[in-house]
Write a protein that holds these residues in place. Structure first.
Motif, PDB file in Angstrom:
ATOM      1  N   THR A   1       0.908  -1.224   0.156  1.00  0.00           N
ATOM      2  CA  THR A   1      -0.189  -0.173  -0.183  1.00  0.00           C
ATOM      3  C   THR A   1       1.229   1.563  -0.181  1.00  0.00           C
ATOM      4  O   THR A   1       0.514   2.232  -0.684  1.00  0.00           O
ATOM      5  N   ASN A   2       1.666   1.615   0.992  1.00  0.00           N
ATOM      6  CA  ASN A   2       2.387   2.433   1.133  1.00  0.00           C
ATOM      7  C   ASN A   2       3.632   2.547  -0.337  1.00  0.00           C
ATOM      8  O   ASN A   2       3.779   3.759  -1.228  1.00  0.00           O
ATOM      9  N   LEU A   3       3.663   1.409  -0.683  1.00  0.00           N
ATOM     10  CA  LEU A   3       4.516   1.951  -2.118  1.00  0.00           C
ATOM     11  C   LEU A   3       3.804   2.385  -3.655  1.00  0.00           C
ATOM     12  O   LEU A   3       4.397   2.947  -4.101  1.00  0.00           O
ATOM     13  N   LYS A   4       2.520   1.485  -3.145  1.00  0.00           N
ATOM     14  CA  LYS A   4       1.965   2.795  -4.284  1.00  0.00           C
ATOM     15  C   LYS A   4       1.679   3.814  -3.778  1.00  0.00           C
ATOM     16  O   LYS A   4       1.556   4.773  -4.616  1.00  0.00           O
ATOM     17  N   ARG A   5       1.168   4.158  -2.731  1.00  0.00           N
ATOM     18  CA  ARG A   5       1.540   5.854  -2.870  1.00  0.00           C
ATOM     19  C   ARG A   5       2.303   6.501  -3.175  1.00  0.00           C
ATOM     20  O   ARG A   5       2.193   7.517  -3.369  1.00  0.00           O
ATOM     21  N   GLU A   6       3.020   6.082  -2.667  1.00  0.00           N
ATOM     22  CA  GLU A   6       4.568   6.473  -3.153  1.00  0.00           C
ATOM     23  C   GLU A   6       4.626   6.439  -5.009  1.00  0.00           C
ATOM     24  O   GLU A   6       6.288   7.166  -5.611  1.00  0.00           O
TER      25      GLU A   6
ATOM     26  N   LEU B   1       5.415   3.634  -6.825  1.00  0.00           N
ATOM     27  CA  LEU B   1       6.538   3.044  -6.832  1.00  0.00           C
ATOM     28  C   LEU B   1       6.522   1.285  -7.402  1.00  0.00           C
ATOM     29  O   LEU B   1       6.584   0.760  -8.166  1.00  0.00           O
ATOM     30  N   VAL B   2       4.713   1.268  -7.061  1.00  0.00           N
ATOM     31  CA  VAL B   2       3.871   0.051  -7.853  1.00  0.00           C
ATOM     32  C   VAL B   2       2.998   0.292  -7.438  1.00  0.00           C
ATOM     33  O   VAL B   2       2.851   1.397  -7.545  1.00  0.00           O
ATOM     34  N   GLU B   3       2.065  -0.161  -8.289  1.00  0.00           N
ATOM     35  CA  GLU B   3       1.116   0.191  -9.032  1.00  0.00           C
ATOM     36  C   GLU B   3      -0.242  -1.408  -8.964  1.00  0.00           C
ATOM     37  O   GLU B   3       0.242  -1.914  -8.921  1.00  0.00           O
ATOM     38  N   ASN B   4      -1.281  -0.902  -8.973  1.00  0.00           N
ATOM     39  CA  ASN B   4      -2.028  -1.965  -8.702  1.00  0.00           C
ATOM     40  C   ASN B   4      -3.387  -1.729  -9.690  1.00  0.00           C
ATOM     41  O   ASN B   4      -4.316  -1.869  -9.617  1.00  0.00           O
ATOM     42  N   PRO B   5      -2.473  -1.882 -10.716  1.00  0.00           N
ATOM     43  CA  PRO B   5      -3.508  -2.063 -12.443  1.00  0.00           C
ATOM     44  C   PRO B   5      -4.812  -3.022 -12.105  1.00  0.00           C
ATOM     45  O   PRO B   5      -6.198  -2.474 -12.903  1.00  0.00           O
ATOM     46  N   ARG B   6      -4.680  -3.967 -12.007  1.00  0.00           N
ATOM     47  CA  ARG B   6      -6.227  -5.335 -11.449  1.00  0.00           C
ATOM     48  C   ARG B   6      -5.997  -5.659 -10.438  1.00  0.00           C
ATOM     49  O   ARG B   6      -5.081  -5.556  -9.725  1.00  0.00           O
ATOM     50  N   TRP B   7      -7.283  -6.060 -10.141  1.00  0.00           N
ATOM     51  CA  TRP B   7      -7.097  -6.800  -8.908  1.00  0.00           C
ATOM     52  C   TRP B   7      -6.074  -7.532  -8.863  1.00  0.00           C
ATOM     53  O   TRP B   7      -6.182  -8.868  -9.516  1.00  0.00           O
ATOM     54  N   SER B   8      -6.567  -7.586  -7.239  1.00  0.00           N
ATOM     55  CA  SER B   8      -4.612  -8.816  -6.968  1.00  0.00           C
ATOM     56  C   SER B   8      -3.539  -8.301  -7.676  1.00  0.00           C
ATOM     57  O   SER B   8      -3.019  -9.535  -7.411  1.00  0.00           O
ATOM     58  N   THR B   9      -3.123  -7.488  -9.100  1.00  0.00           N
ATOM     59  CA  THR B   9      -2.360  -7.449  -9.377  1.00  0.00           C
ATOM     60  C   THR B   9      -1.534  -6.442  -9.185  1.00  0.00           C
ATOM     61  O   THR B   9      -2.090  -5.165  -9.649  1.00  0.00           O
ATOM     62  N   TRP B  10       0.031  -6.311  -8.582  1.00  0.00           N
ATOM     63  CA  TRP B  10       0.318  -5.667  -8.374  1.00  0.00           C
ATOM     64  C   TRP B  10       2.442  -5.671  -9.717  1.00  0.00           C
ATOM     65  O   TRP B  10       2.577  -6.851  -9.492  1.00  0.00           O
TER      66      TRP B  10
ATOM     67  N   LEU C   1       5.660  -3.314 -10.803  1.00  0.00           N
ATOM     68  CA  LEU C   1       6.983  -2.661 -10.264  1.00  0.00           C
ATOM     69  C   LEU C   1       6.514  -1.774 -11.269  1.00  0.00           C
ATOM     70  O   LEU C   1       6.462  -1.602 -12.728  1.00  0.00           O
ATOM     71  N   THR C   2       6.263   0.114 -11.215  1.00  0.00           N
ATOM     72  CA  THR C   2       6.984   1.344 -11.997  1.00  0.00           C
ATOM     73  C   THR C   2       7.972   1.072 -13.009  1.00  0.00           C
ATOM     74  O   THR C   2       9.238   0.817 -12.178  1.00  0.00           O
ATOM     75  N   GLY C   3       8.085   2.336 -13.522  1.00  0.00           N
ATOM     76  CA  GLY C   3       9.276   2.641 -14.206  1.00  0.00           C
ATOM     77  C   GLY C   3      10.252   2.806 -13.529  1.00  0.00           C
ATOM     78  O   GLY C   3      11.851   1.905 -13.183  1.00  0.00           O
ATOM     79  N   VAL C   4      10.197   3.164 -12.509  1.00  0.00           N
ATOM     80  CA  VAL C   4      11.220   4.477 -11.686  1.00  0.00           C
ATOM     81  C   VAL C   4      12.155   2.881 -10.828  1.00  0.00           C
ATOM     82  O   VAL C   4      12.958   3.349 -10.059  1.00  0.00           O
ATOM     83  N   ALA C   5      11.505   2.096  -9.884  1.00  0.00           N
ATOM     84  CA  ALA C   5      11.163   1.301  -9.480  1.00  0.00           C
ATOM     85  C   ALA C   5      12.221   0.397  -9.883  1.00  0.00           C
ATOM     86  O   ALA C   5      12.624  -0.589  -9.195  1.00  0.00           O
ATOM     87  N   CYS C   6      11.761  -0.224 -11.081  1.00  0.00           N
ATOM     88  CA  CYS C   6      12.654  -1.192 -11.579  1.00  0.00           C
ATOM     89  C   CYS C   6      14.423  -1.098 -12.184  1.00  0.00           C
ATOM     90  O   CYS C   6      15.603  -1.629 -11.978  1.00  0.00           O
TER      91      CYS C   6
ATOM     92  N   THR D   1      -0.957  14.005 -12.211  1.00  0.00           N
ATOM     93  CA  THR D   1      -0.881  13.573 -13.954  1.00  0.00           C
ATOM     94  C   THR D   1       0.541  12.322 -12.881  1.00  0.00           C
ATOM     95  O   THR D   1       1.006  12.285 -12.231  1.00  0.00           O
ATOM     96  N   PRO D   2       0.615  10.924 -14.141  1.00  0.00           N
ATOM     97  CA  PRO D   2       1.635   9.990 -14.417  1.00  0.00           C
ATOM     98  C   PRO D   2       2.941  10.726 -14.402  1.00  0.00           C
ATOM     99  O   PRO D   2       3.972   9.901 -13.216  1.00  0.00           O
ATOM    100  N   GLU D   3       2.570  11.789 -15.329  1.00  0.00           N
ATOM    101  CA  GLU D   3       4.384  12.565 -15.126  1.00  0.00           C
ATOM    102  C   GLU D   3       4.819  13.131 -14.113  1.00  0.00           C
ATOM    103  O   GLU D   3       5.934  12.784 -13.485  1.00  0.00           O
ATOM    104  N   TRP D   4       3.897  13.542 -13.775  1.00  0.00           N
ATOM    105  CA  TRP D   4       4.937  13.609 -11.690  1.00  0.00           C
ATOM    106  C   TRP D   4       4.546  12.833 -10.622  1.00  0.00           C
ATOM    107  O   TRP D   4       5.704  12.647 -10.166  1.00  0.00           O
ATOM    108  N   ARG D   5       4.019  11.725 -10.970  1.00  0.00           N
ATOM    109  CA  ARG D   5       3.915  10.769  -9.754  1.00  0.00           C
ATOM    110  C   ARG D   5       5.224  10.007 -10.343  1.00  0.00           C
ATOM    111  O   ARG D   5       5.814  10.003  -9.413  1.00  0.00           O
ATOM    112  N   ARG D   6       5.852  10.151 -11.360  1.00  0.00           N
ATOM    113  CA  ARG D   6       7.170   9.518 -11.619  1.00  0.00           C
ATOM    114  C   ARG D   6       7.835  10.013 -11.090  1.00  0.00           C
ATOM    115  O   ARG D   6       8.948   9.436 -10.671  1.00  0.00           O
ATOM    116  N   THR D   7       8.403  11.725 -11.364  1.00  0.00           N
ATOM    117  CA  THR D   7       8.891  12.378 -11.059  1.00  0.00           C
ATOM    118  C   THR D   7       9.188  12.439  -9.761  1.00  0.00           C
ATOM    119  O   THR D   7      10.407  12.198  -8.589  1.00  0.00           O
TER     120      THR D   7
END
Ligand code: ZN
Ligand code: ZN
Length: 215
Positions: free
Chosen positions: A77-82, A84-93, A95-100, A130-136
């Protein structure tokens, strides 16, 4: 045997849970279910028997058998807030690009001219969505080692402060400072430069709005 951990042991457990979760997601190809992440993290996370046996917080005892299960769940949950991870579908987590990336860079994904113009002219509260700000933002948190830049012992409720609003969408590293919520509020309460005061009110309104969306 199940023994309560003290404060520093609990902090260490949270740190391990975080590292093990990120490592599990990488090992599982960047995408996995909550259960798979948890199983991998528990087997490869280097938890001690004492950590594995610690009881959950009383308020969460019906939901989690152990403290480590509670912490692993909250880590996602915390990584999602930050960002670093996304939860695009039910029970699927995932890594976002930045965390890789081992060494995240702001220039990882260049933004085209038209989008940049839109980013720099939209209201600040909208830009923060925006997704741009989330990544930054996520990249800034990784660079800062997930610590408040005013006090490295502040590791909770981290926010990314704009020292300058002139380059929204193409911020320089020096435009951003990672601060915990209370240090951030202090920074905005202190007039630093021309225009800072006006921005403060704007900032508080934007943040309140963005918290409501997340609630
Ligand atoms: Zn700020
Ligand atoms: Zn702080």
């Amino acid at each position: 045997m199940s023994t309560e951990l003290d404060v520093s042991e609990r902090r260490e457990l949270r740190r391990k849970a975080r590292a093990a979760t990120l490592e599990a997601l990488r090992a599982l190809g960047g995408e996995a279910s909550r259960r798979a992440i948890s199983e991998h993290a528990l087997s490869a996370g280097g938890f001690t028997a004492r950590e594995l046996n610690a009881p959950p917080p009383a308020v969460a005892a019906s939901k989690y058998p152990r403290l480590v299960d509670h912490d692993l769940s909250w880590t996602l949950t915390n990584l999602k807030r930050e960002g670093l991870v996304e939860n695009p579908r039910w029970s699927t987590w995932t890594l976002t690009g930045v965390a890789c990336k081992a060494t995240p860079s702001l220039a990882a994904e260049p933004v085209d001219e038209a989008r940049l113009a839109a980013l720099s002219s939209m209201p600040y509260w909208l830009y923060l969505r925006t997704p741009e700000w989330r990544r930054t933002r996520a990249a800034a948190l990784v660079r800062a080692g997930h610590r408040c830049s005013l006090d490295g012992t502040h590791v909770k409720s981290l926010e990314v402060h704009h020292r300058s609003y002139e380059r929204l969408g193409k911020e320089l590293e020096s435009d951003l400072t990672v601060l915990c919520r209370s240090c951030h509020e202090r920074v905005h309460a202190t007039p630093q430069r021309v225009g800072g005061g006006r921005r403060s009110l704007w900032f508080l309104l934007a943040r309140r709005w963005s918290r409501q969306q997340q609630a």
